[in-house]
Every structure is written in structure tokens, then in C-alpha cells.
Design a protein around this motif. Structure first.
Motif, PDB file in Angstrom:
ATOM      1  N   ALA A 179      -0.225   6.647   9.126  1.00 15.62           N
ATOM      2  CA  ALA A 179      -0.824   5.378   9.224  1.00 15.62           C
ATOM      3  C   ALA A 179      -2.277   5.339  10.151  1.00 15.62           C
ATOM      4  O   ALA A 179      -2.035   5.633  11.036  1.00 15.62           O
ATOM      5  N   ASP A 195      -2.171  -0.782   7.094  1.00 14.39           N
ATOM      6  CA  ASP A 195      -1.895   0.772   6.465  1.00 14.39           C
ATOM      7  C   ASP A 195      -0.765   1.087   6.713  1.00 14.39           C
ATOM      8  O   ASP A 195       0.198   1.637   5.689  1.00 14.39           O
ATOM      9  N   LEU A 196       0.043   0.692   7.747  1.00 13.07           N
ATOM     10  CA  LEU A 196       1.333   1.183   7.872  1.00 13.07           C
ATOM     11  C   LEU A 196       2.298   0.322   6.901  1.00 13.07           C
ATOM     12  O   LEU A 196       3.144   0.609   6.471  1.00 13.07           O
ATOM     13  N   ARG A 227       1.917   1.707   3.600  1.00 11.40           N
ATOM     14  CA  ARG A 227       2.824   2.947   3.391  1.00 11.40           C
ATOM     15  C   ARG A 227       4.184   2.605   3.401  1.00 11.40           C
ATOM     16  O   ARG A 227       4.793   3.427   2.498  1.00 11.40           O
TER      17      ARG A 227
END
Length: 190
Positions: free
Chosen positions: A79, A84-85, A88
Motif C-alpha cells: 500500500a 490505498d491500504l 487493498r
């Protein structure tokens, strides 16, 4: 009179075959439908063979949860930022629904299994690290971020978002949700 062919008990990778069959059953019917005897039949081995690798049903589910945390940690480790983490995390749940169903069900697992504890800690560390410095109370920031991603993933997998997404890509929908909750992504000055 023809006799039934003798069953071969040699299996290239019985452990993987049983895990794969278990993931298929969980994805299609849920964890309640899982039976070591049925998995042995699917793998073409004796009903006792899976117990050599997993001891019992909880051992099998613990192996699935451990594997799931490893896959999740690998995804989260790539990430770029907290948003973004979360994306994901949601993508992992969509790509690995059977793992996801098991990973957070401690009543189904051997909760003190060392492999599970280590794998779970790797994913938690990635989440904790991503929220460091975002709040005066890092536990609150960690819980908020995890709750948002996990809640969205759970609603997605249970089809509770189908009507709300209107065919929209879940990744884009989650990014929009985080924008509503936390504001737009700010680019860092070069």
C-alpha cells in the motif's frame, strides 16, 4: 465380477488439496458446511488422512485463517498510503472471500496457535503503522480505519451493497467513501 479399483493413498500435496477443497466449500456454502470426512472424499483419500495435517476441523480452519493473514499482509505491504491500504483490504476480501469469512471468527479457530498469532500480528502491525500520527489516540485511529475497511468488505461480500453500488466498482466506491469521511487525498509537494 469386476472389483472396485484400489484407492491410492499417495497424494502429491494432500495438505494443499484439503485446503483448496475447504476454501471451495466455504465460498459456496459457508463454514458450517465444512466436514473433514467430506474433504477427504473430495481429495480421494481415507477419511482419517486430513487429520494427519490438521488434527481437527478447528485446525483446518486455523490453517485457512493463518494463510489468509499471510495473503492479506502481502497485499497490505504494497500500500502507498492509508487509503490505498483500505482499498487493498477490500480487494483482498473480494478476491479471497473464503479466507475472509474464517480469519475473523475466533470461535472457529485454535486462537492460541503460534502460526495464527504471528500471521495476525503481521497484518495488525501494517494497519497500526499506517495510522501512526493520525490521532492523539493511535488505538482509536487503528480501530476506525480497520472498522471502515472491514465493515465495507463485509457488506460487500454479504451483497448488502449491491443496490447501493449500482454496478460501480467497489474499489472506486470505497475510495469515494473515504473521501466523504476523511476529505480528499492531498498530494504531497515535490
Amino acid at each position: 465380477m469386476p472389483t472396485e479399483p484400489e484407492r491410492s493413498y499417495h497424494h502429491g500435496d494432500l495438505r494443499r488439496a484439503v485446503l483448496t477443497a475447504a476454501l471451495d466449500v466455504i465460498a459456496a456454502e459457508g463454514p458450517a458446511a465444512l466436514s473433514l470426512r467430506d474433504l477427504a472424499r473430495r481429495a480421494g483419500v481415507s477419511h482419517a488422512a486430513p487429520a494427519h495435517h490438521f488434527k481437527d476441523r478447528a485446525g483446518l480452519l486455523t490453517a485457512i485463517a493463518t494463510e489468509g493473514h499471510g495473503l492479506l499482509a502481502a497485499a497490505l505491504g504494497q500500500a502507498e498510503d492509508l487509503r490505498d491500504l483500505g482499498v487493498r483490504y477490500v480487494n483482498f476480501a473480494a478476491a479471497h472471500p473464503a479466507h475472509f469469512q474464517i480469519m475473523f471468527r475466533p470461535e472457529l479457530l485454535h486462537p492460541d496457535d503460534p502460526g495464527l498469532l504471528a500471521a495476525r500480528e503481521r497484518t495488525r502491525t501494517l494497519l497500526r503503522t499506517a495510522v501512526e500520527g493520525r490521532d492523539d489516540d493511535p488505538v482509536v485511529a487503528f480501530t476506525a480505519a480497520w472498522s471502515m475497511a472491514h465493515g465495507f468488505a463485509t457488506l460487500l461480500l454479504s451483497h448488502n451493497l449491491d443496490g447501493l453500488l449500482n454496478g460501480r466498482n467497489p474499489e472506486d466506491a470505497f475510495r469515494s467513501l473515504t473521501g466523504v469521511m476523511f476529505g480528499p487525498v492531498r498530494s504531497t509537494p515535490a
